[in-house]
Motif scaffolding. Structure first.
Motif: not given
Ligand code: GTP
Ligand code: MG
Length: 172
Positions: A125-128, A116-121, A86-94, A140-150
């Motif tokens: 969106a206004e603080r994306r 799964a790579v999950c962009g949470n929060k 999980v990362y936080d869509i308002t925090n690039y470091g995460s 890039e170049g990594e296979e089989g990862l699922l990407f979602v936002e929650t």
């Protein structure tokens, strides 16, 4: 009678990205503005029904993101069939932290682990601070990862994330 299979799932990611909140939303359809940071790890289970009517039971290890607990993580991802990083869509470091977890999982976890790579929060969106282009570039170049936002707050994408994982695990 329908059959049930169990799968071990681990949540990883920087502190405060919302791992515990995602689990709370998934398991209890609840959200707390003020959640205490996890100590060590928490264990919860939840069962979902997949398309053919079977049950998939998740045995969820919600790990602590604070740096001082980092060395415990292998205990939780070892033997896991599934990981949600999980990362936080308002925090690039995460997002960078998520990348380092993915690298560690690829080296040390079960080679067949579903990730799964999950962009949470997504409600913030206004603080994306992370765009989908940046995410694509990072992995890039990594296979089989699922990407979602929650959003663990609104619930957006949360059931969908676990349902997709359940289907994948069930069919693997
Ligand atoms: P550690 O246990 O320290 O690793 O943190 P964590 O990743 O479990 O984060 P936690 O679920 O405790 O959430 C941290 C803070 O973010 C809390 O104040 C939550 O209320 C808030 N939060 C979590 N998810 C969301 C979300 O989707 N949207 C918004 N707006 N806030 C969120
Ligand atoms: Mg937590």
């Amino acid at each position: 009678m329908s059959n049930t299979s169990s799968f071990k799932l681990v949540l990883l990611g920087e502190s405060a990205v919302g791992k515990s909140s995602l689990v709370l939303q998934f398991v209890k359809q609840q959200f707390d503005e003020y959640r205490e940071s996890t100590i060590g790890a928490a264990f919860l289970t939840q069962t979902v029904k997949v398309e053919d009517g079977s049950n998939v039971k998740f045995e969820i290890w919600d790990t602590a993101g604070q740096e001082r607990y980092k060395s415990l993580a292998p205990m939780y991802y070892r033997g896991a069939q599934c990981a949600v990083v999980v990362y936080d869509i308002t925090n690039y470091g995460s997002l960078e932290k998520a990348k380092s977890w993915i690298t560690e999982l690829q080296r040390q976890a079960d080679p067949d682990i579903i990730i799964a790579v999950c962009g949470n929060k997504s409600d913030l969106a206004e603080r994306r601070a992370v765009t989908s282009d940046q995410v694509q570039k990072m992995f890039e170049g990594e296979e089989g990862l699922l990407f979602v936002e929650t959003s663990a707050k609104s619930g957006d994408g949360v059931q969908a994330l676990f349902t997709v994982l359940a289907e994948k695990l069930h069919n693997s």
